[in-house]
Design a protein around this motif. Structure first.
Motif, PDB file in Angstrom:
ATOM      1  N   TYR A 157       0.840  -1.205   0.000  1.00 27.08           N
ATOM      2  CA  TYR A 157       0.000   0.000   0.000  1.00 27.08           C
ATOM      3  C   TYR A 157       0.873   1.252   0.000  1.00 27.08           C
ATOM      4  CZ  TYR A 157      -3.776   3.226   1.036  1.00 27.08           C
ATOM      5  OH  TYR A 157      -4.675   4.261   0.960  1.00 27.08           O
ATOM      6  N   LEU A 158       1.935   1.230   0.802  1.00 28.74           N
ATOM      7  CA  LEU A 158       2.842   2.381   0.843  1.00 28.74           C
ATOM      8  C   LEU A 158       3.536   2.579  -0.510  1.00 28.74           C
ATOM      9  CD1 LEU A 158       4.478   1.878   4.362  1.00 28.74           C
ATOM     10  CD2 LEU A 158       2.778   3.599   3.707  1.00 28.74           C
ATOM     11  N   TYR A 161       1.009   4.032  -2.959  1.00 27.92           N
ATOM     12  CA  TYR A 161       0.846   5.454  -2.648  1.00 27.92           C
ATOM     13  C   TYR A 161       2.038   6.256  -3.173  1.00 27.92           C
ATOM     14  CZ  TYR A 161       0.291   9.746   0.055  1.00 27.92           C
ATOM     15  OH  TYR A 161       0.161  11.066   0.426  1.00 27.92           O
ATOM     16  N   THR A 162       3.241   5.715  -3.006  1.00 29.41           N
ATOM     17  CA  THR A 162       4.455   6.390  -3.476  1.00 29.41           C
ATOM     18  C   THR A 162       4.430   6.584  -4.985  1.00 29.41           C
ATOM     19  OG1 THR A 162       5.745   5.436  -1.650  1.00 29.41           O
ATOM     20  CG2 THR A 162       6.976   6.229  -3.562  1.00 29.41           C
ATOM     21  N   LEU A 176      12.032   3.352   0.087  1.00 25.84           N
ATOM     22  CA  LEU A 176      11.082   2.753   1.021  1.00 25.84           C
ATOM     23  C   LEU A 176      11.362   1.261   1.202  1.00 25.84           C
ATOM     24  CD1 LEU A 176       8.482   2.750   2.725  1.00 25.84           C
ATOM     25  CD2 LEU A 176       7.191   2.456   0.586  1.00 25.84           C
TER      26      LEU A 176
END
Length: 404
Positions: A157-158, A161-162, A176
Motif C-alpha cells: 500500500y505504501l 501510494y508512493t 522505502l
C-alpha cells in the motif's frame, strides 16, 4: 511485445541458469567417480547425491518458472486486471492495486508449493535433514502466507501510494523498500523468528562465559545468547548473530551444540564476529540497496507503449507486478557482484575467527558443518561465480593452512 519479453527471459535468464546448473551437475557427477576429498567416502558420496538431486529440482523449477512467466505475460496480468476492475473488490484505486499484487503473489506462491514440499518433506527427509511433520509444514506455510497478506499488504500500500504521489516514484519506492529491509532485520530476532521457532537462553555457564568474553573482546553488545529449537524441523547445523542495536542477539541451533566442540563453536562465532568487526552486514545492505535502486530504475523507465502492447494499464499494480517478475532476471546478473565481495569477506572473517581460537579449530569446525549439512566440498567455477557467497570448503581450508 509479449513474445519478445518471453524470448528475452528465456535467453537472458532461463538458458544461462540451466547451463550453469548443468555444468555444476556434470562437475559433481565426475567428482563422484574420483577419490573423495575432505569427507569420508560414504559421506562424500551421500553429499554428492544430495547435491545432484537438488540440482535436478533447480533445473525443473527454472523451466516451471519460465512457463509461469509466460502465463503471466500472455494471460495472467490481463485476467487479474479484468477481475479487479470488473468486480471492484476492494473499492478504491490504491486498494485495487494492492489486491492485484497480492493476488499475483499468492497465486505464484501457491503454485510453487509442490517444489517446496518435495524438497523439505521428501528429499530432505530421505537424507536425514527434515524432521517436521505435515502439520508443521502446513502451519509454517499458512503463517508465511498470513505475513505476506498482512505485512506485505501494508508495504505494498505504501509503495502504491508512493507511485501515485511522487514523480520520481522509482527512487522513493526503492528507498522505502530499503528502509523496510533494514526494519525487518531489526525486528526479525524478537518479533518474526519467534513465530516459527522457540528461543531459550543458553544454560551452559562455561560456554556462556566464553562466548560473552568473546563478544566483549570485539565490542559486540547483545541482548543475550539463545538456543533455537532448529531440530524440530531440520538436522542442519548453524549459528548466527541477528538484529541491530539493542536487538542484537547470538543464536545457536540446538543441533550445533551436540556436534561441534567448544573450541570449534568459539571459532565459528569468531568468524561471525569478524563480519561485525569489518562492517560486512552494512556493506551487504549497501549492495542490496544498489540492487533495489537498479530494479526500480529499470521498471520506472518503461514507456506507456510497453503497457499498451501488453494490453494492460500503466498503473501502480502492474508496475510492481512487472518489477517482481523481472527482478530475478536482473538479480541473476547482479549475483556475481554480490558473490565477489561476499567471498572476500568470508576469507577475512575466517582469518579473524581463527585468530580468536585457532586455524585448526576453525578448519575442523567447517569440515564438521559441511559433513553434517551434506554440502559437497567442490563446485564448478561458473556455479561459484554466480551463486556462491562463501568460498568452496577446499579453498577456505587452504587459506587456513589446513593439511588434508
Amino acid at each position: 511485445m509479449q513474445v519478445a519479453l518471453i524470448a528475452i527471459y528465456i535467453c537472458v535468464f532461463l538458458i544461462p541458469s540451466v547451463v550453469v546448473d548443468i555444468l555444476q551437475y556434470r562437475h559433481i557427477a565426475l567428482a563422484l567417480t574420483q577419490r573423495p576429498v575432505i569427507l569420508p567416502r560414504a559421506d562424500y558420496i551421500q553429499a554428492g547425491k544430495y547435491a545432484l538431486q537438488k540440482l535436478k529440482i533447480s533445473i525443473s523449477q527454472h523451466f516451471f518458472n519460465a512457463l509461469l512467466f509466460a502465463f503471466w505475460i500472455l494471460y495472467g496480468l490481463c485476467l487479474v486486471n479484468d477481475f479487479i476492475e470488473n468486480y471492484h473488490l476492494p473499492r478504491g484505486k490504491n486498494l485495487n492495486c494492492v489486491a492485484m499484487i497480492l493476488a499475483f503473489i499468492l497465486i505464484s506462491q501457491i503454485l510453487s508449493i509442490p517444489f517446496k514440499y518435495y524438497t523439505e518433506m521428501i528429499l530432505d527427509k530421505r537424507y536425514g535433514f527434515s524432521k517436521q511433520s505435515n502439520q508443521t509444514f502446513v502451519i509454517d506455510l499458512l503463517k508465511g502466507l498470513g505475513m505476506t497478506i498482512v505485512l506485505g499488504g501494508a508495504v505494498l500500500y505504501l509503495l502504491v501510494y508512493t507511485i501515485y504521489f511522487f514523480e520520481y516514484w522509482w527512487f522513493y519506492g526503492a528507498l522505502l523498500s530499503f528502509v523496510v529491509i533494514v526494519l525487518v532485520n531489526f525486528l526479525y530476532p524478537t518479533w518474526i523468528a519467534p513465530l516459527f521457532n522457540t528461543f531459550t537462553p543458553l544454560k551452559d555457564e562455561n560456554l556462556q562465559a566464553r562466548i560473552e568474553g568473546l563478544l566483549v573482546s570485539v565490542g559486540f553488545k547483545s541482548s543475550g545468547i539463545f538456543i533455537m529449537d532448529a531440530s524440530k524441523r531440520d538436522g542442519r547445523l548453524n549459528a548466527y548473530f541477528g538484529g541491530f542495536g539493542k536487538n542484537k542477539r547470538v543464536v545457536l541451533f540446538d543441533t550445533l551444540l551436540d556436534k561441534v566442540s567448544s573450541d570449534g563453536l568459539i571459532a565459528i562465532l569468531g568468524h561471525e564476529l569478524g563480519h561485525f568487526k569489518y562492517k560486512d552486514l552494512l556493506i551487504n545492505l549497501l549492495v542490496s540497496g544498489i540492487f533495489l535502486f537498479a530494479v526500480f530504475f529499470v521498471i520506472g523507465q518503461l514507456p506507456q507503449s510497453f503497457f499498451d502492447e501488453l494490453e494492460i494499464k500503466k498503473n501502480a499494480g502492474n508496475l510492481l507486478i512487472l518489477l517482481i517478475l523481472l527482478a530475478p532476471v536482473i538479480s541473476f546478473w547482479f549475483l556475481p557482484v554480490i558473490g565477489f565481495f561476499s567471498r572476500k569477506a568470508e576469507y577475512r572473517a575466517d582469518e579473524f575467527g581463527s585468530s580468536l581460537a585457532s586455524k585448526q579449530a576453525l578448519a575442523e569446525a567447517l569440515i564438521r558443518l559441511v559433513n553434517e549439512n551434506k554440502s559437497f566440498p567442490s563446485s564448478h567455477p561458473a556455479y561459484i561465480f554466480f551463486y556462491y557467497t562463501h568460498p568452496p570448503l577446499l579453498q577456505r581450508l587452504k587459506a587456513l593452512d589446513y593439511e588434508f
